[in-house]
Design a protein around this motif. Structure first.
Motif, PDB file in Angstrom:
ATOM      1  N   LYS A 255      36.461  27.483  31.807  1.00 42.34           N
ATOM      2  CA  LYS A 255      35.911  28.827  31.629  1.00 42.34           C
ATOM      3  C   LYS A 255      34.452  28.728  31.205  1.00 42.34           C
ATOM      4  CE  LYS A 255      37.328  31.501  28.198  1.00 42.34           C
ATOM      5  NZ  LYS A 255      38.170  32.462  27.434  1.00 42.34           N
ATOM      6  N   LEU A 256      33.598  29.416  31.931  1.00 44.99           N
ATOM      7  CA  LEU A 256      32.168  29.417  31.642  1.00 44.99           C
ATOM      8  C   LEU A 256      31.800  30.732  30.964  1.00 44.99           C
ATOM      9  CD1 LEU A 256      30.872  28.185  35.129  1.00 44.99           C
ATOM     10  CD2 LEU A 256      31.416  26.780  33.132  1.00 44.99           C
ATOM     11  N   LYS A 257      30.983  30.645  29.933  1.00 42.49           N
ATOM     12  CA  LYS A 257      30.523  31.841  29.238  1.00 42.49           C
ATOM     13  C   LYS A 257      29.241  32.354  29.854  1.00 42.49           C
ATOM     14  CE  LYS A 257      33.323  32.631  25.673  1.00 42.49           C
ATOM     15  NZ  LYS A 257      33.924  33.945  25.412  1.00 42.49           N
ATOM     16  N   LYS A 258      29.152  33.657  29.995  1.00 41.34           N
ATOM     17  CA  LYS A 258      27.916  34.295  30.439  1.00 41.34           C
ATOM     18  C   LYS A 258      27.408  35.189  29.322  1.00 41.34           C
ATOM     19  CE  LYS A 258      28.491  34.427  35.469  1.00 41.34           C
ATOM     20  NZ  LYS A 258      28.573  35.322  36.648  1.00 41.34           N
ATOM     21  N   GLY A 259      26.147  34.990  28.963  1.00 38.91           N
ATOM     22  CA  GLY A 259      25.579  35.821  27.912  1.00 38.91           C
ATOM     23  C   GLY A 259      25.854  35.257  26.526  1.00 38.91           C
ATOM     24  N   ASP A 260      25.316  35.897  25.519  1.00 41.43           N
ATOM     25  CA  ASP A 260      25.398  35.422  24.140  1.00 41.43           C
ATOM     26  C   ASP A 260      26.574  36.013  23.370  1.00 41.43           C
ATOM     27  OD1 ASP A 260      23.053  33.962  24.519  1.00 41.43           O
ATOM     28  OD2 ASP A 260      21.799  35.694  23.953  1.00 41.43           O
ATOM     29  N   ASN A 261      27.171  37.042  23.912  1.00 39.09           N
ATOM     30  CA  ASN A 261      28.258  37.711  23.200  1.00 39.09           C
ATOM     31  C   ASN A 261      29.581  37.004  23.482  1.00 39.09           C
ATOM     32  OD1 ASN A 261      30.054  39.388  21.958  1.00 39.09           O
ATOM     33  ND2 ASN A 261      29.398  41.270  23.002  1.00 39.09           N
ATOM     34  N   GLY A 267      32.280  39.040  31.076  1.00 40.95           N
ATOM     35  CA  GLY A 267      31.192  38.287  31.694  1.00 40.95           C
ATOM     36  C   GLY A 267      31.542  36.863  32.048  1.00 40.95           C
ATOM     37  N   ASN A 268      32.769  36.437  31.753  1.00 34.45           N
ATOM     38  CA  ASN A 268      33.145  35.052  31.978  1.00 34.45           C
ATOM     39  C   ASN A 268      33.385  34.757  33.458  1.00 34.45           C
ATOM     40  OD1 ASN A 268      33.060  34.484  29.242  1.00 34.45           O
ATOM     41  ND2 ASN A 268      35.214  34.997  28.934  1.00 34.45           N
ATOM     42  N   THR A 269      33.152  33.503  33.810  1.00 29.99           N
ATOM     43  CA  THR A 269      33.465  33.007  35.149  1.00 29.99           C
ATOM     44  C   THR A 269      34.296  31.742  34.991  1.00 29.99           C
ATOM     45  OG1 THR A 269      31.432  33.895  36.107  1.00 29.99           O
ATOM     46  CG2 THR A 269      32.519  32.124  37.314  1.00 29.99           C
ATOM     47  N   TYR A 270      35.267  31.583  35.873  1.00 24.51           N
ATOM     48  CA  TYR A 270      36.116  30.391  35.844  1.00 24.51           C
ATOM     49  C   TYR A 270      35.746  29.458  36.990  1.00 24.51           C
ATOM     50  CZ  TYR A 270      39.319  32.361  32.388  1.00 24.51           C
ATOM     51  OH  TYR A 270      39.868  32.870  31.240  1.00 24.51           O
ATOM     52  N   GLU A 288      36.331  36.705  35.657  1.00 22.14           N
ATOM     53  CA  GLU A 288      37.390  36.854  34.649  1.00 22.14           C
ATOM     54  C   GLU A 288      38.517  37.762  35.128  1.00 22.14           C
ATOM     55  OE1 GLU A 288      39.324  36.537  30.947  1.00 22.14           O
ATOM     56  OE2 GLU A 288      37.423  35.560  31.396  1.00 22.14           O
ATOM     57  N   GLU A 289      38.156  38.922  35.653  1.00 17.95           N
ATOM     58  CA  GLU A 289      39.177  39.894  36.054  1.00 17.95           C
ATOM     59  C   GLU A 289      40.031  39.361  37.198  1.00 17.95           C
ATOM     60  OE1 GLU A 289      39.453  44.523  37.677  1.00 17.95           O
ATOM     61  OE2 GLU A 289      37.560  43.732  36.863  1.00 17.95           O
ATOM     62  N   GLU A 290      39.385  38.752  38.176  1.00 19.89           N
ATOM     63  CA  GLU A 290      40.115  38.232  39.330  1.00 19.89           C
ATOM     64  C   GLU A 290      41.013  37.063  38.937  1.00 19.89           C
ATOM     65  OE1 GLU A 290      36.915  38.939  39.348  1.00 19.89           O
ATOM     66  OE2 GLU A 290      36.942  40.702  40.677  1.00 19.89           O
ATOM     67  N   PHE A 291      40.573  36.262  37.947  1.00 21.38           N
ATOM     68  CA  PHE A 291      41.343  35.078  37.578  1.00 21.38           C
ATOM     69  C   PHE A 291      42.650  35.447  36.876  1.00 21.38           C
ATOM     70  CE2 PHE A 291      42.190  31.039  35.320  1.00 21.38           C
ATOM     71  CZ  PHE A 291      42.090  30.181  36.408  1.00 21.38           C
ATOM     72  N   GLN A 292      42.755  36.679  36.385  1.00 13.72           N
ATOM     73  CA  GLN A 292      44.018  37.117  35.794  1.00 13.72           C
ATOM     74  C   GLN A 292      45.126  37.165  36.848  1.00 13.72           C
ATOM     75  OE1 GLN A 292      44.077  37.286  32.488  1.00 13.72           O
ATOM     76  NE2 GLN A 292      41.901  36.753  32.657  1.00 13.72           N
ATOM     77  N   LYS A 293      44.753  37.198  38.106  1.00 15.30           N
ATOM     78  CA  LYS A 293      45.738  37.195  39.206  1.00 15.30           C
ATOM     79  C   LYS A 293      45.881  35.782  39.763  1.00 15.30           C
ATOM     80  CE  LYS A 293      43.935  41.763  40.393  1.00 15.30           C
ATOM     81  NZ  LYS A 293      43.214  42.566  41.421  1.00 15.30           N
ATOM     82  N   LYS A 294      46.026  34.811  38.858  1.00 20.27           N
ATOM     83  CA  LYS A 294      46.057  33.408  39.264  1.00 20.27           C
ATOM     84  C   LYS A 294      47.207  33.108  40.214  1.00 20.27           C
ATOM     85  CE  LYS A 294      45.817  28.745  37.291  1.00 20.27           C
ATOM     86  NZ  LYS A 294      45.835  27.953  36.032  1.00 20.27           N
ATOM     87  N   HIS A 295      48.330  33.787  40.034  1.00 20.98           N
ATOM     88  CA  HIS A 295      49.469  33.568  40.935  1.00 20.98           C
ATOM     89  C   HIS A 295      49.115  33.928  42.375  1.00 20.98           C
ATOM     90  CE1 HIS A 295      49.634  37.820  39.802  1.00 20.98           C
ATOM     91  NE2 HIS A 295      50.325  38.038  40.904  1.00 20.98           N
ATOM     92  N   LEU A 296      48.332  35.005  42.542  1.00 28.48           N
ATOM     93  CA  LEU A 296      47.904  35.404  43.882  1.00 28.48           C
ATOM     94  C   LEU A 296      46.913  34.393  44.449  1.00 28.48           C
ATOM     95  CD1 LEU A 296      47.778  37.476  46.194  1.00 28.48           C
ATOM     96  CD2 LEU A 296      45.970  38.660  44.919  1.00 28.48           C
ATOM     97  N   ILE A 297      46.017  33.914  43.600  1.00 31.99           N
ATOM     98  CA  ILE A 297      45.045  32.901  44.041  1.00 31.99           C
ATOM     99  C   ILE A 297      45.767  31.635  44.492  1.00 31.99           C
ATOM    100  CG2 ILE A 297      43.160  31.410  43.271  1.00 31.99           C
ATOM    101  CD1 ILE A 297      42.370  33.675  41.322  1.00 31.99           C
ATOM    102  N   ASN A 298      46.739  31.174  43.689  1.00 30.48           N
ATOM    103  CA  ASN A 298      47.476  29.962  44.043  1.00 30.48           C
ATOM    104  C   ASN A 298      48.281  30.146  45.323  1.00 30.48           C
ATOM    105  OD1 ASN A 298      46.584  28.345  41.938  1.00 30.48           O
ATOM    106  ND2 ASN A 298      48.224  28.994  40.558  1.00 30.48           N
ATOM    107  N   TYR A 299      48.835  31.340  45.494  1.00 30.58           N
ATOM    108  CA  TYR A 299      49.584  31.624  46.728  1.00 30.58           C
ATOM    109  C   TYR A 299      48.681  31.492  47.954  1.00 30.58           C
ATOM    110  CZ  TYR A 299      52.095  34.295  50.294  1.00 30.58           C
ATOM    111  OH  TYR A 299      52.698  34.683  51.464  1.00 30.58           O
ATOM    112  N   ASN A 300      47.483  32.066  47.866  1.00 37.18           N
ATOM    113  CA  ASN A 300      46.554  32.003  48.998  1.00 37.18           C
ATOM    114  C   ASN A 300      46.001  30.586  49.202  1.00 37.18           C
ATOM    115  OD1 ASN A 300      45.769  34.814  50.300  1.00 37.18           O
ATOM    116  ND2 ASN A 300      46.235  35.171  48.144  1.00 37.18           N
ATOM    117  N   ILE A 301      45.824  29.844  48.116  1.00 33.73           N
ATOM    118  CA  ILE A 301      45.373  28.453  48.250  1.00 33.73           C
ATOM    119  C   ILE A 301      46.446  27.615  48.941  1.00 33.73           C
ATOM    120  CG2 ILE A 301      44.830  26.345  46.963  1.00 33.73           C
ATOM    121  CD1 ILE A 301      43.350  28.064  44.945  1.00 33.73           C
ATOM    122  N   ASN A 302      47.712  27.874  48.637  1.00 32.89           N
ATOM    123  CA  ASN A 302      48.793  27.150  49.311  1.00 32.89           C
ATOM    124  C   ASN A 302      48.828  27.476  50.799  1.00 32.89           C
ATOM    125  OD1 ASN A 302      49.713  25.796  47.032  1.00 32.89           O
ATOM    126  ND2 ASN A 302      51.101  27.459  46.432  1.00 32.89           N
TER     127      ASN A 302
END
Length: 315
Positions: A255-261, A267-270, A288-302
């Protein structure tokens, strides 16, 4: 498919293939002797992504008949212009002669020019780098026009001290493989269906990418994604099972932080890495928001992984 790497006409030395494919450090390459004869390197980390690099000394004179067998198998000729030497007129004349001879044998060759060593003290800012880059383009195009030679040439600013040489070689390798368009379509689909910001398919050994989605490549995206491969290998060497550095279960998330807060999760990117084929990995930048759907990402990667196997099976 062969790639011909032609060294600078005066120094006759290229360290590119040694740094990229033999993992020599840039500082060690400084002490290499000049390339005096043709050196051949076969890149075969993956059975589906293989090519041969022939490193030619800069003083070699090409002859259409004498070099016919080599040129018939050539997919791309990379001409390395040493920006530290800076003799543009002589180098362009040499390149024109190479193109004239190669075109007699193989009209399908891609011509690529590395305006190389732009990391020196001679080029301390981007304006100076672009000046020599534009001067070389202008001179070679004038030379080819006078000789009535009509070919397309792609130019790159490169250095072995940063990621520009890997980025340039990646783009050239992609031109030589017919299945790359299918990979791009799959990565575009991943971008659309899962909101992936940027995706690369890397050869894990060389860290050149054989495909990326259609969005423009930001060199910083390439840098951070390729460095994740080093993290994977280092961690696998320490904690890997049975001394295996890489297998079908390999994956990494950072997980990469974006910004000082620190509390601003939006603002995070994975950075997300997944194995997709033997010695090939998919590395993605995902919000960040898209990564919450990791199951969908893994399905499409498979799905991508299965499609990749089918494409390679038909190759």
């Amino acid at each position: 498919m062969d790639i011909l790497l032609v060294g600078p006409s005066k120094s006759g030395k290229t360290s590119i293939q040694r740094v990229v494919f033999k993992k020599l450090s840039p500082h060690e390459s400084f002490f290499l002797p000049p390339t005096m004869s043709v050196e051949t390197l076969t890149v075969e980390n993956n059975p589906n992504v293989q090519f041969t690099i022939k490193d030619f000394p800069g003083n070699k004179e090409f002859d259409a008949e004498a070099d016919r067998a080599i040129l018939e198998q050539t997919g791309a000729i990379i001409y390395v212009f040493d920006a530290q030497i800076g003799d543009i007129e002589e180098s362009c004349g040499k390149l024109k002669d190479i193109i004239a001879e190669a075109s007699k044998v193989n009209e399908k060759i891609y011509y690529e020019v590395f305006v190389h060593k732009v990391d020196s003290d001679l080029y301390q800012n981007d304006d100076q780098k672009m000046e020599v880059y534009n001067d070389f383009q202008r001179e070679i195009r004038n030379e080819l026009k006078e000789a009535d030679i009509n070919v397309n040439i792609t130019f790159y600013l490169t250095s072995i001290y940063d990621h520009t040489i890997f980025d340039a070689l990646s783009k050239i390798v992609q031109k030589l493989f017919p299945f790359v368009e299918h990979l791009i379509e799959m990565l575009n689909s991943l971008h659309t269906s899962c909101g992936v910001e940027k995706a690369f398919i890397f050869d894990i050994i060389s860290k050149i990418f054989i495909a990326t989605d259609s969005s423009p490549v930001d060199i910083t995206h390439y840098e951070i994604c390729s460095e994740l491969i080093d993290v994977l290998i280092d961690m696998s060497c320490i904690y890997g099972k049975d001394n295996l550095k890489f297998d079908e279960e390999s994956s990494t998330t950072i997980k990469l932080k974006k910004g000082d807060n620190a509390d601003d999760e939006a603002g995070n990117t994975y950075l997300y890495l997944k194995e997709v084929d033997e010695y090939l990995v998919l590395v993605c930048l995902i919000g960040e928001e898209e990564f919450q759907k990791k199951h969908l990402i893994n399905y499409n990667i498979n799905l991508l992984k299965q499609s990749l196997k089918e494409i390679f099976a038909k190759k």
